[in-house]
Scaffold this active site. Structure first.
Site, PDB file in Angstrom:
ATOM      1  N   CYS A 114       0.813  -1.228   0.000  1.00 40.51           N
ATOM      2  CA  CYS A 114       0.000   0.000   0.000  1.00 40.51           C
ATOM      3  C   CYS A 114       0.843   1.273   0.000  1.00 40.51           C
ATOM      4  CB  CYS A 114      -0.956  -0.002   1.180  1.00 40.51           C
ATOM      5  SG  CYS A 114      -2.208  -1.289   1.029  1.00 40.51           S
ATOM      6  N   HIS A 254      -3.206   7.362   2.558  1.00 38.32           N
ATOM      7  CA  HIS A 254      -3.616   6.060   2.033  1.00 38.32           C
ATOM      8  C   HIS A 254      -4.956   5.692   2.671  1.00 38.32           C
ATOM      9  CE1 HIS A 254      -3.797   1.948   0.929  1.00 38.32           C
ATOM     10  NE2 HIS A 254      -3.577   1.500   2.145  1.00 38.32           N
ATOM     11  N   ASN A 284     -10.055   0.064  -0.043  1.00 40.36           N
ATOM     12  CA  ASN A 284      -8.599   0.138  -0.129  1.00 40.36           C
ATOM     13  C   ASN A 284      -8.155  -0.391  -1.501  1.00 40.36           C
ATOM     14  OD1 ASN A 284      -5.846  -0.156   0.074  1.00 40.36           O
ATOM     15  ND2 ASN A 284      -5.874  -1.206   2.053  1.00 40.36           N
TER      16      ASN A 284
HETATM   17  C1  LIG Z   1      -9.699  -5.262   9.579  1.00 36.21           C
HETATM   18  C2  LIG Z   1     -10.230  -4.318  10.618  1.00 36.21           C
HETATM   19  C3  LIG Z   1     -11.226  -3.366   9.997  1.00 36.21           C
HETATM   20  C4  LIG Z   1     -10.949  -5.127  11.699  1.00 36.21           C
HETATM   21  O1  LIG Z   1     -11.449  -4.228  12.674  1.00 36.21           O
HETATM   22  P1  LIG Z   1     -11.199  -4.508  14.216  1.00 36.21           P
HETATM   23  O2  LIG Z   1     -11.889  -3.445  14.943  1.00 36.21           O
HETATM   24  O3  LIG Z   1      -9.722  -4.665  14.419  1.00 36.21           O
HETATM   25  O4  LIG Z   1     -11.968  -5.835  14.419  1.00 36.21           O
HETATM   26  P2  LIG Z   1     -11.414  -7.253  14.921  1.00 36.21           P
HETATM   27  O5  LIG Z   1     -10.574  -7.875  13.870  1.00 36.21           O
HETATM   28  O6  LIG Z   1     -10.823  -7.071  16.293  1.00 36.21           O
HETATM   29  O7  LIG Z   1     -12.795  -8.012  15.035  1.00 36.21           O
HETATM   30  C5  LIG Z   1     -13.806  -7.658  15.976  1.00 36.21           C
HETATM   31  C6  LIG Z   1     -14.955  -8.632  15.824  1.00 36.21           C
HETATM   32  O8  LIG Z   1     -15.637  -8.382  14.586  1.00 36.21           O
HETATM   33  C7  LIG Z   1     -15.715  -9.583  13.833  1.00 36.21           C
HETATM   34  N1  LIG Z   1     -15.633  -9.266  12.413  1.00 36.21           N
HETATM   35  C8  LIG Z   1     -14.537  -9.250  11.625  1.00 36.21           C
HETATM   36  N2  LIG Z   1     -14.879  -8.898  10.377  1.00 36.21           N
HETATM   37  C9  LIG Z   1     -16.204  -8.689  10.390  1.00 36.21           C
HETATM   38  C10 LIG Z   1     -17.131  -8.299   9.396  1.00 36.21           C
HETATM   39  N3  LIG Z   1     -16.761  -8.056   8.130  1.00 36.21           N
HETATM   40  N4  LIG Z   1     -18.427  -8.176   9.746  1.00 36.21           N
HETATM   41  C11 LIG Z   1     -18.836  -8.412  10.995  1.00 36.21           C
HETATM   42  N5  LIG Z   1     -17.999  -8.792  11.987  1.00 36.21           N
HETATM   43  C12 LIG Z   1     -16.703  -8.920  11.680  1.00 36.21           C
HETATM   44  C13 LIG Z   1     -14.546 -10.410  14.307  1.00 36.21           C
HETATM   45  O9  LIG Z   1     -14.760 -11.782  14.058  1.00 36.21           O
HETATM   46  C14 LIG Z   1     -14.515 -10.080  15.778  1.00 36.21           C
HETATM   47  O10 LIG Z   1     -15.501 -10.843  16.421  1.00 36.21           O
HETATM   48  P3  LIG Z   1     -15.222 -11.475  17.882  1.00 36.21           P
HETATM   49  O11 LIG Z   1     -15.002 -10.300  18.767  1.00 36.21           O
HETATM   50  O12 LIG Z   1     -16.474 -12.220  18.160  1.00 36.21           O
HETATM   51  O13 LIG Z   1     -14.004 -12.312  17.710  1.00 36.21           O
HETATM   52  C15 LIG Z   1      -9.083  -3.526  11.285  1.00 36.21           C
HETATM   53  O14 LIG Z   1      -8.319  -4.367  12.080  1.00 36.21           O
HETATM   54  C16 LIG Z   1      -8.190  -2.858  10.297  1.00 36.21           C
HETATM   55  O15 LIG Z   1      -8.589  -1.950   9.611  1.00 36.21           O
HETATM   56  N6  LIG Z   1      -6.902  -3.262  10.258  1.00 36.21           N
HETATM   57  C17 LIG Z   1      -5.906  -2.663   9.436  1.00 36.21           C
HETATM   58  C18 LIG Z   1      -6.280  -2.769   8.010  1.00 36.21           C
HETATM   59  C19 LIG Z   1      -5.267  -2.155   7.155  1.00 36.21           C
HETATM   60  O16 LIG Z   1      -4.939  -1.027   7.342  1.00 36.21           O
HETATM   61  N7  LIG Z   1      -4.819  -2.951   6.210  1.00 36.21           N
HETATM   62  C20 LIG Z   1      -4.023  -2.581   5.158  1.00 36.21           C
HETATM   63  C21 LIG Z   1      -2.850  -1.819   5.518  1.00 36.21           C
HETATM   64  S1  LIG Z   1      -2.459  -1.067   4.077  1.00 36.21           S
END
Ligand SMILES: CC(C)(COP(=O)(O)OP(=O)(O)OC[C@H]1O[C@@H](n2cnc3c(N)ncnc32)[C@H](O)[C@@H]1OP(=O)(O)O)[C@@H](O)C(=O)NCCC(=O)NCCS
Length: 327
Positions: A114, A254, A284
């Site tokens: 990214c 980004h 993204n």
């Molecule tokens: C991916 C992302 C949005 C997840 O958000 P988060 O707040 O960290 O959520 P978590 O992964 O802790 O998940 C929380 C809960 O939601 C659930 N969940 C995950 N994806 C889900 C979805 N699409 N819909 C509903 N629930 C979802 C998980 O299973 C978890 O459930 P649990 O608590 O029962 O285990 C976040 O971690 C993120 O943006 N990470 C960085 C992404 C990024 O920048 N990537 C590229 C870099 S360039």
């Protein structure tokens, strides 16, 4: 002193729109969760057999050449940032050149996930600053749908397809890319990656069955690194160029997650109305996010505006650039 000015910008996204409502029918998710956790409402997806990142990159470059009244023969170099090249080889930059009629010049890909566009911009800038080249095209193009597992709700909501391109030309009046920082740390290699398809794990039945050809992401770990490093590097580039929050006309971040963008803006002292944001429309798009932002906000940019571009991605890689807008 000669600097590399951005003298044109163009973006392209494919027609098909994948909404949160459609994703709700594909995996166990909902619009409320996606919107509150990421800021994403929809993304564009490139459909059609045999269509790759190059097809979107070529649309962006063709539009850029038209807008800037530039003939393909005038281009000295084209660099494409992509994590989803059409082929392992030849590189996507070669293919884009062929599609738009740019011949007999250097062209190559940059792979920095990214942060790819910032890496490519930094590299392209050097060729202008040294006086070697007069017109350099930097493209960011990614067909993330090609490596997204649409059965994995934790990743399939995040990504979209798109491309953007800028033209770099020499400027001696103080406009252009005035500074940039690129960084990486292999500590991130297992937190965000595509395991198979390269030389370590060439494609086999087993790699396909194990779904190793898709993006794997440990979201929460990536989130922590992204928030810290994108904010740190943005603060660093402001500090070393003596920029206060009020001096920055636009933060161009980004677009991975609205919460990461908000945290970066907050650290820099920049209010929301000076932060470019289009994640709700595109998700993204990896190397395409920054040029797509510049494209969408082009009409609001004024000559002399101070822009801070910032990115974070797999690797980990991250970086920032300080740009004084040239038109
Ligand atoms: C991916 C992302 C949005 C997840 O958000 P988060 O707040 O960290 O959520 P978590 O992964 O802790 O998940 C929380 C809960 O939601 C659930 N969940 C995950 N994806 C889900 C979805 N699409 N819909 C509903 N629930 C979802 C998980 O299973 C978890 O459930 P649990 O608590 O029962 O285990 C976040 O971690 C993120 O943006 N990470 C960085 C992404 C990024 O920048 N990537 C590229 C870099 S360039």
């Amino acid at each position: 002193m000669t600097k590399a000015a951005i003298t044109g910008i163009h973006g392209y996204v494919p027609d098909y729109v994948l909404t949160n409502a459609e994703l709700e029918r594909m995996v166990d998710t909902n619009d409320e969760w996606i919107t509150s956790r990421t800021g994403i409402k929809e993304r564009h997806i490139l459909k059609g057999e045999g269509m790759g990142s190059s097809h979107m990159g070529a649309k962006a470059v063709a539009g850029l050449l038209e807008k800037t009244n530039t003939r393909p023969e005038e281009i000295d170099l084209l660099i494409c940032a992509t994590t989803t090249p059409d082929y392992v080889f030849p590189c996507t930059a070669n293919l884009i050149c062929d599609m738009v009629g740019i011949r007999n010049v250097g062209s190559f890909d940059i792979q920095a996930a990214c942060s790819g566009f910032l890496y490519a911009l930094t590299i392209g800038t050097q060729f202008i600053e040294t006086g070697k080249y007069k017109k350099v095209v930097i493209v960011g193009a990614d067909k993330m749908s090609a490596i997204t597992d649409y059965t994995d709700r934790t990743t399939c909501i995040l990504f979209g397809d798109g491309a953007g391109a800028v033209l770099l030309e020499p400027n001696t009046d103080g406009f252009g890319v005035l500074d940039s920082i690129i960084r990486s740390d292999g500590v991130g290699q297992n937190h965000l990656f595509q395991k198979a398809g390269g030389s370590r794990y060439p494609p086999t039945h087993e790699t396909v069955e194990k779904r190793w050809h898709y993006v794997y992401q440990d979201g929460p770990s990536v989130f922590k690194f992204a928030v810290k490093n994108m904010a740190d590097v943005s603060a660093e580039i402001m500090e070393r160029n003596h920029l206060a929050g009020s001096d920055v006309a636009w933060l161009v971040p980004h677009q991975a997650n609205k919460r990461i963008i908000d945290a970066t803006a907050n650290r820099m002292g920049i209010e929301a109305d000076r932060v470019m944001m289009n994640i709700h429309k595109y998700g993204n798009t990896t190397a395409a996010t920054i040029p797509l932002c510049l494209h969408d906000y082009e009409s609001q940019l004024k000559k002399g505006d101070n822009l801070v571009l910032a990115a974070f991605g797999g690797g980990f890689t991250w970086g920032a650039a300080y740009v004084k807008w040239a038109y």
